[in-house]
Scaffold this motif. Structure first.
Motif, mmCIF file in Angstrom:
data_model
loop_
_atom_site.group_PDB
_atom_site.id
_atom_site.type_symbol
_atom_site.label_atom_id
_atom_site.label_comp_id
_atom_site.label_asym_id
_atom_site.label_seq_id
_atom_site.Cartn_x
_atom_site.Cartn_y
_atom_site.Cartn_z
ATOM 1 N N SER A 43 5.579 -67.351 83.688
ATOM 2 C CA SER A 43 4.330 -66.947 83.046
ATOM 3 C C SER A 43 4.489 -65.568 82.369
ATOM 4 N N ILE A 44 5.176 -64.645 83.067
ATOM 5 C CA ILE A 44 5.409 -63.312 82.476
ATOM 6 C C ILE A 44 6.305 -63.457 81.241
ATOM 7 N N ALA A 45 7.290 -64.357 81.324
ATOM 8 C CA ALA A 45 8.194 -64.577 80.175
ATOM 9 C C ALA A 45 7.393 -64.963 78.928
ATOM 10 N N ILE A 76 -0.599 -56.565 83.255
ATOM 11 C CA ILE A 76 -0.716 -58.029 83.193
ATOM 12 C C ILE A 76 0.284 -58.679 84.155
ATOM 13 N N SER A 77 1.533 -58.198 84.143
ATOM 14 C CA SER A 77 2.577 -58.788 85.001
ATOM 15 C C SER A 77 2.247 -58.578 86.469
ATOM 16 N N ASN A 78 1.748 -57.392 86.781
ATOM 17 C CA ASN A 78 1.382 -57.092 88.171
ATOM 18 C C ASN A 78 0.270 -58.030 88.644
ATOM 19 N N GLU A 79 -0.749 -58.219 87.808
ATOM 20 C CA GLU A 79 -1.865 -59.099 88.186
ATOM 21 C C GLU A 79 -1.381 -60.542 88.359
ATOM 22 N N LEU A 80 -0.518 -60.982 87.442
ATOM 23 C CA LEU A 80 0.006 -62.356 87.525
ATOM 24 C C LEU A 80 0.745 -62.591 88.835
ATOM 25 N N LEU A 81 1.603 -61.656 89.187
ATOM 26 C CA LEU A 81 2.373 -61.803 90.439
ATOM 27 C C LEU A 81 1.451 -61.745 91.652
ATOM 28 N N LYS A 82 0.531 -60.788 91.627
ATOM 29 C CA LYS A 82 -0.383 -60.628 92.772
ATOM 30 C C LYS A 82 -1.194 -61.896 92.997
ATOM 31 N N HIS A 83 -1.776 -62.428 91.906
ATOM 32 C CA HIS A 83 -2.634 -63.601 92.054
ATOM 33 C C HIS A 83 -1.834 -64.829 92.469
ATOM 34 N N THR A 84 -0.606 -64.946 91.936
ATOM 35 C CA THR A 84 0.232 -66.104 92.310
ATOM 36 C C THR A 84 0.596 -66.011 93.784
ATOM 37 N N LEU A 85 0.990 -64.820 94.232
ATOM 38 C CA LEU A 85 1.436 -64.667 95.621
ATOM 39 C C LEU A 85 0.281 -64.747 96.617
ATOM 40 N N ALA A 86 -0.902 -64.313 96.192
ATOM 41 C CA ALA A 86 -2.049 -64.333 97.104
ATOM 42 C C ALA A 86 -2.380 -65.755 97.551
ATOM 43 N N ARG A 87 -1.996 -66.746 96.732
ATOM 44 C CA ARG A 87 -2.273 -68.161 97.071
ATOM 45 C C ARG A 87 -1.252 -68.737 98.045
ATOM 46 N N ILE A 133 14.008 -56.860 79.451
ATOM 47 C CA ILE A 133 13.274 -56.224 80.545
ATOM 48 C C ILE A 133 13.184 -57.253 81.676
ATOM 49 N N GLY A 134 12.595 -56.899 82.824
ATOM 50 C CA GLY A 134 12.639 -57.897 83.892
ATOM 51 C C GLY A 134 11.708 -57.622 85.061
ATOM 52 N N THR A 135 11.620 -58.633 85.927
ATOM 53 C CA THR A 135 10.883 -58.533 87.189
ATOM 54 C C THR A 135 11.911 -58.472 88.313
ATOM 55 N N ILE A 136 11.748 -57.522 89.229
ATOM 56 C CA ILE A 136 12.684 -57.417 90.362
ATOM 57 C C ILE A 136 11.882 -57.681 91.640
ATOM 58 N N PHE A 137 12.453 -58.461 92.573
ATOM 59 C CA PHE A 137 11.698 -58.756 93.803
ATOM 60 C C PHE A 137 12.586 -58.753 95.034
ATOM 61 N N SER A 138 11.918 -58.485 96.156
ATOM 62 C CA SER A 138 12.595 -58.404 97.450
ATOM 63 C C SER A 138 11.669 -59.040 98.485
ATOM 64 N N LEU A 167 15.229 -61.883 84.264
ATOM 65 C CA LEU A 167 15.505 -61.109 83.050
ATOM 66 C C LEU A 167 14.815 -61.779 81.864
ATOM 67 N N TYR A 168 13.992 -60.993 81.151
ATOM 68 C CA TYR A 168 13.379 -61.512 79.920
ATOM 69 C C TYR A 168 14.173 -60.935 78.755
ATOM 70 N N GLY A 169 15.194 -61.668 78.338
ATOM 71 C CA GLY A 169 16.072 -61.180 77.274
ATOM 72 C C GLY A 169 16.304 -62.268 76.253
ATOM 73 N N SER A 170 17.500 -62.308 75.706
ATOM 74 C CA SER A 170 17.815 -63.362 74.736
ATOM 75 C C SER A 170 17.801 -64.720 75.439
ATOM 76 N N GLN A 171 17.856 -64.685 76.763
ATOM 77 C CA GLN A 171 17.582 -65.861 77.596
ATOM 78 C C GLN A 171 16.731 -65.366 78.754
ATOM 79 N N VAL A 172 15.970 -66.263 79.360
ATOM 80 C CA VAL A 172 15.239 -65.894 80.572
ATOM 81 C C VAL A 172 16.099 -66.364 81.741
ATOM 82 N N ALA A 173 16.667 -65.406 82.472
ATOM 83 C CA ALA A 173 17.582 -65.748 83.565
ATOM 84 C C ALA A 173 16.962 -65.345 84.887
ATOM 85 N N LEU A 174 17.122 -66.210 85.886
ATOM 86 C CA LEU A 174 16.676 -65.858 87.234
ATOM 87 C C LEU A 174 17.930 -65.786 88.105
ATOM 88 N N VAL A 175 18.171 -64.617 88.684
ATOM 89 C CA VAL A 175 19.355 -64.416 89.522
ATOM 90 C C VAL A 175 18.844 -64.177 90.937
#
Ligand code: AHM
Ligand code: MG
Length: 328
Positions: A43-45, A76-87, A133-138, A167-175
């Motif tokens: 969604s952030i991508a 926007i990204s913070n709200e998206l993650l918060k609302h998704t995780l709250a569920r 740019i990207g989202t980092i999570f732990s 990573l939101y770059g020339s490709q969207v990669a999830l590592v």
């Protein structure tokens, strides 16, 4: 056309299929949680791709708890993650770069067994210039013995159950690592799925590339200046994007060392331990690299504050050792 060869990915699989297949072997609820983070990432991508068109580039006009100017897409990204995780019923605690306080959603007795820490949009000052740019999570456990749910965010990186970035770059990669190697997925825009492209990723042991903001060299401790003098004389090349996710992604794939040393204005470095340094360090170590503060392993630092910072030296094992060998 006669004789035409078609390349078909023989082992086509997706993040969601693999999570479903291995859910029973993971702590209960972890597969669902990772799937939710991936969904927020998709969604952030989309938001990042359309940011210019929808005119959501630029600053909100307020600063966050770090004293940094918040971009509209940070919020926007913070709200998206918060609302998704709250569920997600297994999430006890959320800690975000964009939130001053740790948010407690539920206690362990109500099913909250995980703490999720994230930087919703790292490198956001690069949003409007089209750079990766990207989202980092732990993900940390909310342990049974803990009576203070919020404190479950304050655990060393060795306790992480999972860590990764999108990573939101020339490709969207999830590592991603779930503590047993590193897998890389790329978002197939036609399928809307994160497709597995590399399993058990190993990073190169050495590569003469350093990645840091060299403009601050005069304010680095002497040991880093000595390392740089050595690198200059030894045929090193420099690569610095200024987005941690993009710089670490390159380092993971091509090798080298990424550094954010202490500076005069940031004596502990700029990067945050819990949701930047720790997840990246787990990924790098799981891929065969090293991650150091300059005086020890990043993953062993005992956190005392949710937004605490740490110097970061991470990358190919030989290259990190080279930087460490110049430390006092
Ligand atoms: P942010 O979380 O506010 O985006 O800041 C972190 C970013 C990292 O992505 C990057 O490595 C670093 O800041 C760059 O800092 P500098 O501009 O000082 O080189
Ligand atoms: Mg950040």
């Amino acid at each position: 056309m006669a004789g035409q060869q078609y390349e078909i990915r023989e082992n086509l699989t997706s993040l969601d299929l693999r999570l479903r297949a291995s859910a029973a072997a993971m702590p209960e609820g972890l597969a669902e949680l990772i799937s939710a983070i991936a969904l927020a990432g998709k969604s952030i991508a989309q938001k990042v791709r359309r940011a210019r068109i929808e005119d959501v580039v630029g600053e909100v006009g307020v600063t966050n708890v770090q004293g940094e100017v918040q971009q509209k897409l940070d919020v926007i990204s913070n709200e998206l993650l918060k609302h998704t995780l709250a569920r997600i019923p297994s999430v006890a605690v959320i800690a975000s770069e964009e939130e001053e306080e740790v948010l407690v959603l539920r206690n362990r007795s109500d099913g909250g067994v995980f703490s999720v820490l994230f930087d919703p949009l790292d490198g956001s000052s690069n949003i409007d210039v089209g750079v990766g740019i990207g989202t980092i999570f732990s993900v940390l456990p909310n342990r049974e013995e803990s009576t203070d749910t919020a404190a479950s965010a304050l655990q060393p990186g060795t306790s992480q159950l999972a860590a990764g970035y999108v990573l939101y770059g020339s490709q969207v990669a999830l590592v991603l690592t779930i503590g047993d190697g590193v897998d890389m997925y790329v978002l197939d825009p036609c399928l809307g799925e994160f497709v597995l492209v590399a399993e058990g990723l190993r990073m190169p042991d050495r590569k003469k590339v350093y990645s840091l903001n060299e403009a601050y060299v005069d304010t680095f401790p002497e040991s880093y200046r000595r390392y740089l003098t050595h690198a200059h004389k030894s045929g090193y090349s420099g690569r610095y994007i200024g987005s941690m996710v993009a710089d670490v992604h390159r380092t993971l794939i091509k090798g080298g060392v990424f550094l954010y040393p202490p500076t005069e204005s940031n004596p502990d470095g700029k990067l945050r331990l819990l949701y930047e340094a720790n997840p990246m360090s787990l990924l790098i170590e799981q891929a065969g690299g090293r991650a150091s503060t300059g005086s020890g392993r990043i993953l062993q630092v005992r956190p005392t504050r949710v937004h605490q910072r740490t110097p970061v030296i991470l990358g190919s094992a030989v290259e990190v050792e080279q930087v460490e060998s110049h430390q006092p």
